[in-house]
Design an enzyme around this catalytic site. Structure first.
Site, PDB file in Angstrom:
ATOM      1  N   THR A  65      42.626  45.755  39.126  1.00 28.70           N
ATOM      2  CA  THR A  65      41.094  45.501  38.995  1.00 28.70           C
ATOM      3  C   THR A  65      40.581  46.329  39.820  1.00 28.70           C
ATOM      4  O   THR A  65      40.757  46.614  40.894  1.00 28.70           O
ATOM      5  CB  THR A  65      41.064  43.993  39.298  1.00 28.70           C
ATOM      6  OG1 THR A  65      39.844  43.404  39.433  1.00 28.70           O
ATOM      7  CG2 THR A  65      41.876  43.490  40.312  1.00 28.70           C
ATOM      8  N   ASP A  66      38.877  46.197  39.725  1.00 26.59           N
ATOM      9  CA  ASP A  66      37.945  46.678  40.979  1.00 26.59           C
ATOM     10  C   ASP A  66      37.769  45.796  41.822  1.00 26.59           C
ATOM     11  O   ASP A  66      37.513  46.034  43.081  1.00 26.59           O
ATOM     12  CB  ASP A  66      36.581  46.951  39.976  1.00 26.59           C
ATOM     13  CG  ASP A  66      36.051  45.862  39.568  1.00 26.59           C
ATOM     14  OD1 ASP A  66      36.673  44.796  39.318  1.00 26.59           O
ATOM     15  OD2 ASP A  66      34.801  45.903  39.030  1.00 26.59           O
ATOM     16  N   GLU A  67      38.274  44.393  41.980  1.00 26.31           N
ATOM     17  CA  GLU A  67      38.044  43.607  42.677  1.00 26.31           C
ATOM     18  C   GLU A  67      38.736  43.812  44.195  1.00 26.31           C
ATOM     19  O   GLU A  67      38.578  43.129  45.201  1.00 26.31           O
ATOM     20  CB  GLU A  67      38.483  41.919  42.350  1.00 26.31           C
ATOM     21  CG  GLU A  67      37.932  41.651  40.800  1.00 26.31           C
ATOM     22  CD  GLU A  67      37.797  40.329  40.446  1.00 26.31           C
ATOM     23  OE1 GLU A  67      38.084  39.469  41.378  1.00 26.31           O
ATOM     24  OE2 GLU A  67      37.607  40.036  39.340  1.00 26.31           O
ATOM     25  N   TYR A  98      43.407  35.948  44.666  1.00 26.68           N
ATOM     26  CA  TYR A  98      43.645  36.970  43.464  1.00 26.68           C
ATOM     27  C   TYR A  98      43.365  38.431  44.020  1.00 26.68           C
ATOM     28  O   TYR A  98      44.277  39.246  43.544  1.00 26.68           O
ATOM     29  CB  TYR A  98      42.791  36.550  42.214  1.00 26.68           C
ATOM     30  CG  TYR A  98      42.526  37.617  41.160  1.00 26.68           C
ATOM     31  CD1 TYR A  98      43.618  37.886  40.353  1.00 26.68           C
ATOM     32  CD2 TYR A  98      41.526  38.366  41.054  1.00 26.68           C
ATOM     33  CE1 TYR A  98      43.938  39.021  39.779  1.00 26.68           C
ATOM     34  CE2 TYR A  98      41.349  39.546  39.894  1.00 26.68           C
ATOM     35  CZ  TYR A  98      42.519  39.705  39.377  1.00 26.68           C
ATOM     36  OH  TYR A  98      42.649  40.770  38.297  1.00 26.68           O
ATOM     37  N   LYS A 124      46.420  41.422  44.076  1.00 21.22           N
ATOM     38  CA  LYS A 124      46.134  42.613  43.046  1.00 21.22           C
ATOM     39  C   LYS A 124      46.472  43.735  44.182  1.00 21.22           C
ATOM     40  O   LYS A 124      46.992  44.908  43.754  1.00 21.22           O
ATOM     41  CB  LYS A 124      45.159  42.578  42.287  1.00 21.22           C
ATOM     42  CG  LYS A 124      45.147  41.622  41.105  1.00 21.22           C
ATOM     43  CD  LYS A 124      46.540  41.754  40.300  1.00 21.22           C
ATOM     44  CE  LYS A 124      46.158  42.918  39.322  1.00 21.22           C
ATOM     45  NZ  LYS A 124      47.235  43.116  38.356  1.00 21.22           N
TER      46      LYS A 124
HETATM   47  P1  NAD Z   1      45.518  36.984  31.287  1.00 17.76           P
HETATM   48  O1  NAD Z   1      45.777  35.908  32.742  1.00 17.76           O
HETATM   49  O2  NAD Z   1      44.594  36.766  30.021  1.00 17.76           O
HETATM   50  O3  NAD Z   1      47.039  37.196  30.806  1.00 17.76           O
HETATM   51  C1  NAD Z   1      48.165  37.439  31.693  1.00 17.76           C
HETATM   52  C2  NAD Z   1      49.459  37.432  31.079  1.00 17.76           C
HETATM   53  O4  NAD Z   1      50.669  37.610  31.869  1.00 17.76           O
HETATM   54  C3  NAD Z   1      49.530  36.283  30.242  1.00 17.76           C
HETATM   55  O5  NAD Z   1      50.021  36.420  28.876  1.00 17.76           O
HETATM   56  C4  NAD Z   1      50.831  35.657  31.046  1.00 17.76           C
HETATM   57  O6  NAD Z   1      51.754  34.448  30.234  1.00 17.76           O
HETATM   58  C5  NAD Z   1      51.364  36.648  31.528  1.00 17.76           C
HETATM   59  N1  NAD Z   1      52.233  36.294  32.804  1.00 17.76           N
HETATM   60  C6  NAD Z   1      51.874  35.928  33.868  1.00 17.76           C
HETATM   61  N2  NAD Z   1      52.543  35.636  34.899  1.00 17.76           N
HETATM   62  C7  NAD Z   1      54.108  36.425  34.400  1.00 17.76           C
HETATM   63  C8  NAD Z   1      55.375  36.499  34.855  1.00 17.76           C
HETATM   64  N3  NAD Z   1      55.820  35.913  35.964  1.00 17.76           N
HETATM   65  N4  NAD Z   1      56.036  37.361  33.948  1.00 17.76           N
HETATM   66  C9  NAD Z   1      55.511  37.536  32.769  1.00 17.76           C
HETATM   67  N5  NAD Z   1      54.284  37.259  32.130  1.00 17.76           N
HETATM   68  C10 NAD Z   1      53.709  36.861  32.946  1.00 17.76           C
HETATM   69  O7  NAD Z   1      45.171  38.212  32.038  1.00 17.76           O
HETATM   70  P2  NAD Z   1      44.464  39.589  31.561  1.00 17.76           P
HETATM   71  O8  NAD Z   1      42.897  38.993  31.481  1.00 17.76           O
HETATM   72  O9  NAD Z   1      44.725  39.897  30.075  1.00 17.76           O
HETATM   73  O10 NAD Z   1      44.571  40.660  32.487  1.00 17.76           O
HETATM   74  C11 NAD Z   1      45.716  41.448  32.521  1.00 17.76           C
HETATM   75  C12 NAD Z   1      45.936  42.575  33.689  1.00 17.76           C
HETATM   76  O11 NAD Z   1      44.694  43.281  33.816  1.00 17.76           O
HETATM   77  C13 NAD Z   1      46.012  41.725  35.011  1.00 17.76           C
HETATM   78  O12 NAD Z   1      46.774  42.546  35.868  1.00 17.76           O
HETATM   79  C14 NAD Z   1      44.681  41.704  35.576  1.00 17.76           C
HETATM   80  O13 NAD Z   1      44.713  41.668  36.948  1.00 17.76           O
HETATM   81  C15 NAD Z   1      44.260  42.943  35.167  1.00 17.76           C
HETATM   82  N6  NAD Z   1      42.454  42.853  34.886  1.00 17.76           N
HETATM   83  C16 NAD Z   1      41.894  42.116  34.394  1.00 17.76           C
HETATM   84  C17 NAD Z   1      40.663  42.311  34.024  1.00 17.76           C
HETATM   85  C18 NAD Z   1      39.793  41.189  33.371  1.00 17.76           C
HETATM   86  O14 NAD Z   1      38.588  41.231  33.402  1.00 17.76           O
HETATM   87  N7  NAD Z   1      40.575  40.182  32.746  1.00 17.76           N
HETATM   88  C19 NAD Z   1      39.938  43.456  34.619  1.00 17.76           C
HETATM   89  C20 NAD Z   1      40.692  44.305  35.358  1.00 17.76           C
HETATM   90  C21 NAD Z   1      41.897  44.229  35.439  1.00 17.76           C
HETATM   91  P1  TYD Z   2      34.861  35.715  36.040  1.00 23.79           P
HETATM   92  O1  TYD Z   2      34.854  35.578  34.503  1.00 23.79           O
HETATM   93  O2  TYD Z   2      35.751  34.215  36.555  1.00 23.79           O
HETATM   94  O3  TYD Z   2      35.626  36.905  36.685  1.00 23.79           O
HETATM   95  P2  TYD Z   2      35.772  37.480  38.222  1.00 23.79           P
HETATM   96  O4  TYD Z   2      35.475  36.364  38.991  1.00 23.79           O
HETATM   97  O5  TYD Z   2      37.025  38.010  38.190  1.00 23.79           O
HETATM   98  O6  TYD Z   2      34.592  38.557  38.355  1.00 23.79           O
HETATM   99  O7  TYD Z   2      33.798  35.281  36.676  1.00 23.79           O
HETATM  100  C1  TYD Z   2      32.612  36.305  36.514  1.00 23.79           C
HETATM  101  C2  TYD Z   2      31.696  35.757  37.144  1.00 23.79           C
HETATM  102  O8  TYD Z   2      31.075  34.652  36.589  1.00 23.79           O
HETATM  103  C3  TYD Z   2      31.685  35.703  38.643  1.00 23.79           C
HETATM  104  O9  TYD Z   2      30.622  36.028  39.683  1.00 23.79           O
HETATM  105  C4  TYD Z   2      31.864  33.882  38.871  1.00 23.79           C
HETATM  106  C5  TYD Z   2      30.750  33.687  37.585  1.00 23.79           C
HETATM  107  N1  TYD Z   2      31.017  32.397  36.870  1.00 23.79           N
HETATM  108  C6  TYD Z   2      30.319  31.435  37.043  1.00 23.79           C
HETATM  109  O10 TYD Z   2      29.025  31.429  37.512  1.00 23.79           O
HETATM  110  N2  TYD Z   2      30.616  30.202  36.112  1.00 23.79           N
HETATM  111  C7  TYD Z   2      31.743  29.899  35.799  1.00 23.79           C
HETATM  112  O11 TYD Z   2      31.907  28.807  35.345  1.00 23.79           O
HETATM  113  C8  TYD Z   2      32.884  30.852  35.962  1.00 23.79           C
HETATM  114  C9  TYD Z   2      34.232  30.793  35.430  1.00 23.79           C
HETATM  115  C10 TYD Z   2      32.313  32.268  36.340  1.00 23.79           C
END
Ligand code: NAD
Ligand code: TYD
Length: 354
Positions: A133-135, A159, A163
């Site tokens: 992630t960019d975070e 988080y 990561k």
């Molecule tokens: P998500 O929370 O929707 O899905 C995570 C999945 O991992 C779930 O299906 C869960 O059951 C599985 N999981 C959790 N713990 C596990 C374990 N110990 N063993 C096996 N499986 C396990 O997450 P997402 O949003 O799909 O993110 C996927 C990846 O992309 C993550 O690594 C996250 O850090 C990264 N990412 C997410 C975003 C975003 O905006 N959602 C952006 C950049 C990077």
């Molecule tokens: P989120 O979707 O949780 O992603 P991330 O924190 O990983 O960027 O949140 C996106 C942005 O939205 C973040 O600045 C937090 C804000 N946010 C709210 O304002 N209200 C909410 O209920 C949630 C879940 C997030």
């Protein structure tokens, strides 16, 4: 040939598996623990499809992972599995250390042992693709340049710290052991199958239920947003052509303040599913801010474009319209994920913010 995907029942992982099998016949072994965030309904269209082998289990289970690698002999591991929600990491960081740090460590060790025993030609072609992630880069001032791949790591939440730790482990396994890794750091995704604890699906689901739309603090926090299928195509591009040991930032060239996102969602719902009680924006409610809330993320995605020719296919306008329409068309999926555990989370996270 086969690939092993971890976390392929989550939001991005399931989109990736569906996209992969829509364009390739190369089988996918999908290892997912099915935490609250994992959902096999996302993959229902693959039922009976021999190209998809689902295994419920933990990336931290060394015996299980060793067995999967030995049985299926993947040419690549794509590591999506993680605990992924910042607010949950604030309430309970332990699970983030366990899965994101210790789980990644176990997966790396199992992969290293498997990779070292491969015949030489296969060893050279093997990839461990770490999805991050960019975070990890921390928070940007309003006028600071966007994150490049050389930006210092300054994670601020449990988080993002977990990561960042996993990114460092992946890097070290390349430098020390020669494991052929690539890492991608992507901005905020949105699209189908997104669990409604995150901003965009939460706003859609709450609005449709006539519930308050909880905006943290002043809502001026900025994120870069990328439609999930663009993230999937970027991962495919890096897997195919990324240089070993390199990291690639992935983003949508699409910085937006949260409040702007919420207004866009409301306007689309006003158009597609108007409410008899008036515009959805009436539900916007500013609530107590997230502790340590990062103010701004922005991605400089020039490296992946210059080296691999990748650019997002969707604009925010096209992507968010598809997303809102998807939630309108998938009321059953939404109802199913709003289980007791989901309702408990809403109380944990939002009751104290009112
Ligand atoms: P998500 O929370 O929707 O899905 C995570 C999945 O991992 C779930 O299906 C869960 O059951 C599985 N999981 C959790 N713990 C596990 C374990 N110990 N063993 C096996 N499986 C396990 O997450 P997402 O949003 O799909 O993110 C996927 C990846 O992309 C993550 O690594 C996250 O850090 C990264 N990412 C997410 C975003 C975003 O905006 N959602 C952006 C950049 C990077
Ligand atoms: P989120 O979707 O949780 O992603 P991330 O924190 O990983 O960027 O949140 C996106 C942005 O939205 C973040 O600045 C937090 C804000 N946010 C709210 O304002 N209200 C909410 O209920 C949630 C879940 C997030």
């Amino acid at each position: 040939m086969t690939i092993l995907v971890t976390g392929g029942a989550g939001f991005i992982g399931s989109n990736f598996v569906l996209d992969w099998l829509a364009q390739s016949d190369e089988p996918v072994v999908n290892l997912d623990l099915l935490t609250y965030a994992g959902n096999l309904q996302n993959l229902a269209s693959l039922q009976g499809d021999a190209r998809h082998v689902f295994v419920q289990g933990d990336i931290g289970d060394r015996v299980l992972v060793d067995g999967l690698l030995a049985t299926h002999k993947p040419r690549a591991v794509l590591h999506f599995a993680a605990e992924s929600h910042v607010d949950r990491s604030i309430h309970g960081p332990g699970a983030f250390i366990k899965t994101n740090v210790e789980g990644t460590f176990t997966l790396l060790e199992a992969t290293r042992a498997y990779w070292q025993a491969l015949p030489e030609a296969e060893r050279g072609a093997f990839r461990f693709h770490h999805v991050s992630t960019d975070e990890v880069y921390g928070s940007l001032a309003p006028d600071a340049p966007a994150f490049t791949e050389t930006h210092p790591y300054e994670p601020n939440s449990p988080y993002s710290a977990s990561k960042a730790a996993s990114d460092h482990l992946v890097r070290a396994w390349h430098h020390t052991y020669g494991l052929p890794v690539v890492t991608t750091n992507c901005s905020n995704n949105y699209g189908p199958w997104h669990f409604p604890e995150k901003l965009i699906p939460l706003m859609i689901v709450n609005a449709l239920a006539g519930k308050p739309l909880p905006v943290y603090g002043d809502g001026r926090q900025v994120r870069d947003w990328l439609y999930v299928s663009d993230h999937c195509s970027a991962i495919r591009a890096v897997l195919a052509g990324g240089r070993l040991g390199e990291t690639y930032n992935i983003g949508g060239w699409n910085e937006k303040a949260n409040i702007e996102i919420v207004h866009t969602v409301c306007a689309l719902l006003d158009e597609l599913r108007p409410s008899a009680e008036g515009p959805y924006a009436r539900l916007i409610t500013h609530v107590k801010d997230r502790p340590g809330h990062d103010r701004r993320y922005a991605i400089d995605a020039r490296k992946i474009e210059l080296e691999l020719g990748w650019r997002p296919a969707e604009t925010f306008g096209t992507g968010i319209r598809k997303t809102v329409q998807w939630y309108l068309d998938h009321a059953d999926w939404v109802a199913n994920v709003q289980s007791g555990g989901y309702r408990e989370w809403l109380t944990t996270n939002y009751a104290a913010r009112a």
